[in-house]
Design a protein around this motif. Structure first.
Motif, short mmCIF file in Angstrom:
data_model
loop_
_atom_site.label_atom_id
_atom_site.label_comp_id
_atom_site.label_asym_id
_atom_site.label_seq_id
_atom_site.Cartn_x
_atom_site.Cartn_y
_atom_site.Cartn_z
N LEU A 56 43.48 50.25 66.51
CA LEU A 56 43.85 50.00 67.90
C LEU A 56 42.63 49.52 68.69
O LEU A 56 41.57 50.14 68.63
CB LEU A 56 44.40 51.29 68.53
N PRO A 57 42.75 48.41 69.43
CA PRO A 57 41.62 47.94 70.24
C PRO A 57 41.09 49.04 71.15
O PRO A 57 41.87 49.80 71.74
CB PRO A 57 42.23 46.78 71.05
N ASP A 58 39.77 49.11 71.26
CA ASP A 58 39.15 50.22 72.00
C ASP A 58 39.02 49.88 73.48
O ASP A 58 37.92 49.82 74.04
CB ASP A 58 37.78 50.57 71.41
N GLN A 59 40.18 49.65 74.12
CA GLN A 59 40.17 49.38 75.55
C GLN A 59 41.49 49.84 76.17
O GLN A 59 42.55 49.73 75.55
CB GLN A 59 39.95 47.88 75.83
N VAL A 60 41.37 50.43 77.36
CA VAL A 60 42.53 50.78 78.17
C VAL A 60 42.22 50.38 79.61
O VAL A 60 41.08 50.11 79.96
CB VAL A 60 42.88 52.29 78.11
N HIS A 92 43.70 43.63 65.89
CA HIS A 92 42.55 43.41 65.01
C HIS A 92 42.91 42.40 63.93
O HIS A 92 44.03 42.39 63.41
CB HIS A 92 42.13 44.74 64.37
N GLU A 93 41.94 41.58 63.57
CA GLU A 93 42.19 40.48 62.63
C GLU A 93 42.82 40.94 61.32
O GLU A 93 43.70 40.27 60.78
CB GLU A 93 40.87 39.75 62.34
N TYR A 99 51.04 43.78 62.18
CA TYR A 99 51.56 44.10 63.51
C TYR A 99 52.78 43.24 63.83
O TYR A 99 53.83 43.76 64.24
CB TYR A 99 50.47 43.88 64.55
N ALA A 100 52.67 41.94 63.63
CA ALA A 100 53.78 41.04 63.92
C ALA A 100 55.00 41.38 63.07
O ALA A 100 56.13 41.41 63.56
CB ALA A 100 53.35 39.59 63.68
N ASP A 101 54.77 41.66 61.80
CA ASP A 101 55.88 41.96 60.89
C ASP A 101 56.55 43.27 61.27
O ASP A 101 57.78 43.40 61.19
CB ASP A 101 55.36 42.02 59.46
N GLY A 159 47.19 31.91 65.42
CA GLY A 159 47.04 33.22 66.03
C GLY A 159 48.25 34.12 65.85
O GLY A 159 49.14 33.86 65.03
N PRO A 160 48.30 35.22 66.62
CA PRO A 160 49.38 36.21 66.48
C PRO A 160 50.78 35.63 66.68
O PRO A 160 51.73 36.10 66.07
CB PRO A 160 49.05 37.25 67.55
#
Length: 242
Positions: A56-60, A92-93, A99-101, A159-160
């Protein structure tokens, strides 16, 4: 912990039979992100859950309206049977396709009938000055189409959003991506407004995009001011060395 999972909020619906899912990412011009964020706020949508990933990206962030804002949130508009997956960051790469799937499989499982994606297409690919967008769809999508040309043959979606299209094609989920022409090097609220207007037509809903247009005008005015400053500065140097 599963690599990707959905976590509903308390009292959130568990069945979205007949709903449409709209999403986008921070791609060219931030078109997908700006458009989905705007839809959430303009339609006063209710947060109903989160998508959680292993990395999980480290930002909120925080807002008075939404409270604590996580990277991947799901919002609901019951009146229009609409869901918006708001991606405040890019997965994340190493897990972008996963994630998309997962989102595609989750959508099928929960009765979602189609997905609309929003992304940007660099304006240098315009064939005519009057063009505003292009589109690309999966073979399962049989719904209405924009009054515009499809994506040019050979041109790639990256991209995503590309992962989401690929997974939807593989799993037979109807998906249409709207790709407004945009300024790829900066945020382009005007292109996001173009995407929302076209989406609203397809969904037969009303969305006022005037606030996005005002934001676009402010950005464009600031750019013009900056250009004039640069021109004046450049002119001053040239006259100095005459």
């Amino acid at each position: 912990m599963k690599k990707v999972k959905y976590v509903p909020l308390k009292d959130a619906p568990t069945n979205f039979e007949g709903y449409v899912l709209v999403t986008g990412f921070m791609g060219f011009g931030y078109v997908g992100y700006l458009a989905t964020e705007y839809l959430v706020n303009k339609l006063n949508m209710r947060k109903v859950g989160f998508f959680i990933t292993k990395y999980l990206p480290d930002q909120v962030s925080y807002s008075e309206r939404n409270g604590l804002e996580l990277p991947f949130e799901l919002y609901l508009d019951e009146k229009n049977k609409l869901l918006v997956l708001l991606n405040r960051w890019i997965p994340h790469e190493v897990e972008r396709f996963r994630y998309a799937d997962y989102v595609v499989r989750w959508s099928i499982k929960h009765g979602i009938v189609k997905v609309y994606g929003l992304g940007g297409l660099d304006k240098s690919f315009k064939e005519e000055p009057s063009e505003t967008l292009r589109w690309i769809k999966t073979s399962a999508y049989e719904g209405p189409l924009p009054d515009a040309k499809p994506m040019p043959e050979g041109l790639k979606v990256v991209g995503p959003l590309a992962h989401l299209l690929a997974s939807s094609e593989i799993r037979g989920l109807p998906m249409l991506a709207l790709l407004p022409f945009c300024e790829s090097s900066r945020q382009d609220p005007r292109a996001s407004a173009t995407g929302i207007v076209e989406l609203a037509k397809l969904l037969n809903i009303q969305v006022d995009v005037s606030d996005l247009m005002k934001r676009a005008e402010l950005i464009e005015k600031e750019i013009e001011k900056l250009k004039k400053v640069i021109e004046m500065s450049s002119g001053g140097r040239e006259s100095h060395y005459m």
